[in-house]
Design a protein around this motif. Structure first.
Motif, PDB file in Angstrom:
ATOM      1  N   ALA A 151       0.832  -1.204   0.000  1.00 17.78           N
ATOM      2  CA  ALA A 151       0.000   0.000   0.000  1.00 17.78           C
ATOM      3  C   ALA A 151       0.871   1.260   0.000  1.00 17.78           C
ATOM      4  N   LEU A 152       1.902   1.283   0.840  1.00 15.56           N
ATOM      5  CA  LEU A 152       2.802   2.430   0.868  1.00 15.56           C
ATOM      6  C   LEU A 152       3.580   2.555  -0.433  1.00 15.56           C
ATOM      7  N   ALA A 153       4.028   1.432  -0.963  1.00 18.99           N
ATOM      8  CA  ALA A 153       4.805   1.457  -2.208  1.00 18.99           C
ATOM      9  C   ALA A 153       3.979   2.011  -3.363  1.00 18.99           C
ATOM     10  N   ALA A 154       2.692   1.689  -3.400  1.00 10.38           N
ATOM     11  CA  ALA A 154       1.828   2.167  -4.482  1.00 10.38           C
ATOM     12  C   ALA A 154       1.728   3.689  -4.463  1.00 10.38           C
ATOM     13  N   VAL A 155       1.582   4.284  -3.279  1.00 12.91           N
ATOM     14  CA  VAL A 155       1.470   5.744  -3.187  1.00 12.91           C
ATOM     15  C   VAL A 155       2.826   6.396  -3.442  1.00 12.91           C
ATOM     16  N   ARG A 156       3.902   5.763  -2.983  1.00  9.74           N
ATOM     17  CA  ARG A 156       5.245   6.299  -3.249  1.00  9.74           C
ATOM     18  C   ARG A 156       5.493   6.389  -4.755  1.00  9.74           C
ATOM     19  N   ALA A 186       9.018  11.412  10.501  1.00  9.21           N
ATOM     20  CA  ALA A 186       9.476  10.250  11.257  1.00  9.21           C
ATOM     21  C   ALA A 186       8.358   9.810  12.191  1.00  9.21           C
ATOM     22  N   VAL A 187       7.774   8.656  11.894  1.00  9.75           N
ATOM     23  CA  VAL A 187       6.714   8.100  12.724  1.00  9.75           C
ATOM     24  C   VAL A 187       6.490   6.649  12.306  1.00  9.75           C
ATOM     25  N   GLY A 188       6.152   5.799  13.262  1.00 14.30           N
ATOM     26  CA  GLY A 188       5.875   4.403  12.953  1.00 14.30           C
ATOM     27  C   GLY A 188       7.089   3.641  12.477  1.00 14.30           C
ATOM     28  N   ASP A 189       6.841   2.506  11.797  1.00 12.65           N
ATOM     29  CA  ASP A 189       7.918   1.661  11.273  1.00 12.65           C
ATOM     30  C   ASP A 189       8.413   2.137   9.919  1.00 12.65           C
ATOM     31  N   GLU A 190       7.563   2.834   9.200  1.00 13.49           N
ATOM     32  CA  GLU A 190       7.882   3.324   7.850  1.00 13.49           C
ATOM     33  C   GLU A 190       6.919   4.463   7.556  1.00 13.49           C
ATOM     34  N   VAL A 210       0.270  12.284   4.694  1.00 10.72           N
ATOM     35  CA  VAL A 210       1.240  11.427   5.370  1.00 10.72           C
ATOM     36  C   VAL A 210       0.691  10.007   5.421  1.00 10.72           C
ATOM     37  N   LEU A 211       1.528   9.042   5.091  1.00 17.66           N
ATOM     38  CA  LEU A 211       1.190   7.636   5.286  1.00 17.66           C
ATOM     39  C   LEU A 211       2.261   7.035   6.186  1.00 17.66           C
ATOM     40  N   PHE A 212       1.837   6.281   7.187  1.00 17.30           N
ATOM     41  CA  PHE A 212       2.831   5.543   7.950  1.00 17.30           C
ATOM     42  C   PHE A 212       2.297   4.162   8.311  1.00 17.30           C
ATOM     43  N   ARG A 213       3.258   3.263   8.480  1.00 18.74           N
ATOM     44  CA  ARG A 213       2.923   1.871   8.768  1.00 18.74           C
ATOM     45  C   ARG A 213       3.407   1.504  10.163  1.00 18.74           C
ATOM     46  N   LYS A 214       2.559   0.805  10.898  1.00 16.64           N
ATOM     47  CA  LYS A 214       2.927   0.231  12.183  1.00 16.64           C
ATOM     48  C   LYS A 214       2.551  -1.241  12.117  1.00 16.64           C
ATOM     49  N   GLY A 215       3.560  -2.087  11.906  1.00 12.04           N
ATOM     50  CA  GLY A 215       3.264  -3.493  11.674  1.00 12.04           C
ATOM     51  C   GLY A 215       2.493  -3.655  10.388  1.00 12.04           C
ATOM     52  N   GLY A 216       1.342  -4.308  10.459  1.00 11.84           N
ATOM     53  CA  GLY A 216       0.517  -4.512   9.273  1.00 11.84           C
ATOM     54  C   GLY A 216      -0.623  -3.520   9.153  1.00 11.84           C
ATOM     55  N   GLN A 242      -1.354   8.848  17.197  1.00 11.09           N
ATOM     56  CA  GLN A 242      -1.926   7.688  16.515  1.00 11.09           C
ATOM     57  C   GLN A 242      -0.958   6.503  16.543  1.00 11.09           C
ATOM     58  N   ALA A 243       0.326   6.774  16.324  1.00 11.78           N
ATOM     59  CA  ALA A 243       1.311   5.696  16.374  1.00 11.78           C
ATOM     60  C   ALA A 243       1.352   5.050  17.758  1.00 11.78           C
TER      61      ALA A 243
END
Length: 247
Positions: A151-156, A186-190, A210-216, A242-243
């Motif tokens: 999901a993150l890669a698609a928006v990137r 800088a937030v979350g895992d990515e 902003v998009l960030f990932r925390k685990g799945g 949120q994180a």
């Protein structure tokens, strides 16, 4: 592993030829790979696979998303554009579709479950929302396997392809994006972030995504303001809150 042989006597050569002949016969009889040679018992044990990620349900996402009282200075507001989903957003360049969806905090189509809210920044000296205060549309979505990374890669990829601008339409309202510029976050895992310059009648209007990932789980935060010029700075305190709820 075979090693080079520097010297072979006639006897050992004969034994080698005999051994090769036997191996071919064994292979022909189907006695196993490489003539049925047993695997070495000294091989290192296989690395244990990582435990599967927990995939949050919709009820768990609704519990995890920031809400009233989670962050001083913010209040739950009315979500902008109620009922807007990915089919409601069209673009003039197909490559820009994932980014256009992110502008409305719409999750990726691979999402297992989703939850949504809008957080509005309150004025510093008062209890009512003031015109022009920043409002953040926020969604949480959970994914199976590597869906969160995808999901993150698609928006990137979309943001890179559309950095020079594009046009999108939502419910018969067309907006031109002048530019897309990456932002440090800088937030979350990515995490990924961009300042997006919109073309408005009053001039350039800045918003950010902003998009960030925390685990799945992926959070998508789209922040805008009615103030002239808009707002380019991501709501770091809101993102951190949120994180923390996803930890």
């Amino acid at each position: 592993m075979r090693t080079p042989v520097r010297a072979v006597t006639a006897v050992s050569l004969a034994l080698l030829v005999t051994a090769c002949g036997g191996g071919q016969q064994a292979g022909g009889r189907g006695e196993g790979p490489a003539g049925g040679t047993a695997p070495s018992t000294s091989a290192a044990p296989a690395t244990p696979s990582a435990p599967p990620r927990k995939v949050l349900t919709q009820a768990e996402l609704e519990e995890a998303i920031v809400g009233q009282g989670d962050l001083p200075g913010y209040a739950v507001g009315e979500r902008k554009g109620p009922g807007i989903g990915s089919p409601s957003v069209t673009v003039d360049k197909e490559a820009c579709k994932p980014l256009a969806d992110a502008l409305y905090s719409i999750p990726h189509h691979l999402a297992f479950a989703t939850a949504e809210t809008t957080m509005t920044e309150m004025p510093k000296a008062g209890g009512a929302t003031a015109p022009g205060n920043a409002a953040t549309d926020l969604s949480l979505s959970s994914y199976e396997a590597d869906g969160a990374q995808e999901a993150l890669a698609a928006v990137r990829t979309s943001a890179s392809a559309c950095r020079d601008g594009f046009t999108f339409t939502v419910i018969d309202e067309t907006t031109k994006v002048r530019s897309v510029a990456p932002l440090p976050v800088a937030v979350g895992d990515e995490a990924l972030a961009w300042t997006i310059t919109l073309d408005r009648s009053s001039g350039p209007h800045l918003t950010n995504v902003v998009l960030f990932r925390k685990g799945g789980t992926v959070a998508v935060a789209s922040t805008t303001s009615g103030a002239p010029g808009g707002i380019a700075t991501p709501p770091q305190a809101l993102l951190d809150a949120q994180a923390a709820k996803l930890s």
